[in-house]
Scaffold this active site. Structure first.
Site, PDB file in Angstrom:
ATOM      1  N   LYS A 153       0.846  -1.195   0.000  1.00 23.93           N
ATOM      2  CA  LYS A 153       0.000   0.000   0.000  1.00 23.93           C
ATOM      3  C   LYS A 153       0.880   1.244   0.000  1.00 23.93           C
ATOM      4  O   LYS A 153       1.797   1.363   0.819  1.00 23.93           O
ATOM      5  CB  LYS A 153      -0.902   0.014   1.238  1.00 23.93           C
ATOM      6  CG  LYS A 153      -2.036  -0.991   1.162  1.00 23.93           C
ATOM      7  CD  LYS A 153      -2.868  -0.985   2.423  1.00 23.93           C
ATOM      8  CE  LYS A 153      -3.830   0.166   2.497  1.00 23.93           C
ATOM      9  NZ  LYS A 153      -4.688   0.073   3.713  1.00 23.93           N
TER      10      LYS A 153
HETATM   11  O1  G3P Z   1      -7.388   0.884   5.527  1.00 26.68           O
HETATM   12  C1  G3P Z   1      -7.733   2.222   5.376  1.00 26.68           C
HETATM   13  C2  G3P Z   1      -9.130   2.581   5.768  1.00 26.68           C
HETATM   14  O2  G3P Z   1      -9.936   1.476   5.897  1.00 26.68           O
HETATM   15  C3  G3P Z   1      -9.246   3.582   6.851  1.00 26.68           C
HETATM   16  O3  G3P Z   1     -10.470   3.484   7.498  1.00 26.68           O
HETATM   17  O4  G3P Z   1     -11.971   3.879   9.370  1.00 26.68           O
HETATM   18  O5  G3P Z   1      -9.655   4.803   9.451  1.00 26.68           O
HETATM   19  O6  G3P Z   1     -11.348   5.782   7.900  1.00 26.68           O
HETATM   20  P1  G3P Z   1     -10.871   4.549   8.622  1.00 26.68           P
END
Ligand code: G3P
Length: 228
Positions: A86
């Site tokens: 990533k």
């Molecule tokens: O993996 C990245 C993404 O899923 C981030 O999620 O919940 O931190 O906005 P969040």
């Protein structure tokens, strides 16, 4: 739409890998920080729980071009095939994505907030572009629309890049991106659980069980078939 699990919690990974049709696991530095401890052992354990065929997405920490390439190579050397690197959608990130994709590495370009960024990720050769749906919805922006636009753009160009939507807080957001033509979504254990749960399913199952018992008692079809 394929579903991936967005966590580094081993207990959750074991559980959801057993019960749910998930295609792999995504992590990021924040997700890894929640578990703490020996991060290399944790990643290695995640790989061994999901096996070599499932996807494991691991984010680079380095921010300088040559170091990102070195880190990406080391991540894939350590975690084996079906490991995706990533990389955040920055200028240096796009440069690294171009180089790594040309070398045959699977890159997931992450922290995408616009269809324009997704288009650049695709042109750089990314395997996945990862738009953050709830982070957009949460600021009154159109996360679902961003995925829908990206799906249209990718369809028109015929790119091999897939959309891996991320950052969900509700099951409805997940369903909406599926309808919009999203290829894959990564869900937290909580959102994935809510994607399945329905009280009417529970009452229907309880009704089947009660009706069967009322008519036939505790015997099951298996019991009857084995005695035949
Ligand atoms: O993996 C990245 C993404 O899923 C981030 O999620 O919940 O931190 O906005 P969040």
């Amino acid at each position: 739409m394929r579903i991936i699990l967005d966590t580094a919690n081993l207990e959750d990974i074991r559980y959801f890998h057993t019960y749910y049709p998930i295609e792999g696991v995504t992590t990021n530095p924040t997700i890894l920080s929640r578990e703490g401890g020996d991060v290399l052992s944790l990643l290695s354990e995640i790989r061994s729980v999901i096996g070599p065929e499932k996807e494991l997405h691991v984010q680079v920490i380095e921010t300088e071009y040559e170091r990102i390439l070195e880190e990406a190579h080391a991540i894939v050397d350590f975690l084996g095939k079906n490991t995706y690197v990533k990389i955040p959608v920055t200028e240096v990130g796009l440069r690294a994505t171009k180089a790594l994709s040309e070398q045959g590495y699977g890159v997931t370009v992450t922290a995408i907030l616009t269809a324009a960024q997704a288009l650049l990720a695709s042109n750089a050769g990314a395997a996945y572009a990862a738009p953050y749906v709830n982070r957009l919805e949460n600021i009154c922006a159109d996360g679902i629309g961003t995925v829908a636009d990206t799906a249209e753009i990718f369809k028109a160009s015929g790119t091999k890049t897939k959309i891996l939507a991320a950052s969900f807080k509700t099951a409805k957001e997940v369903l909406d991106v599926a309808v919009a033509g999203c290829h894959a979504a990564t869900l937290s254990p909580d959102v994935l659980r809510r994607f399945l749960a329905h009280t009417t399913t529970d009452t229907s199952i309880a009704g089947f069980s009660a009706d069967w018992k009322h008519a036939f008692g505790d015997v099951t079809l298996l019991d009857l078939l084995k005695k035949r």
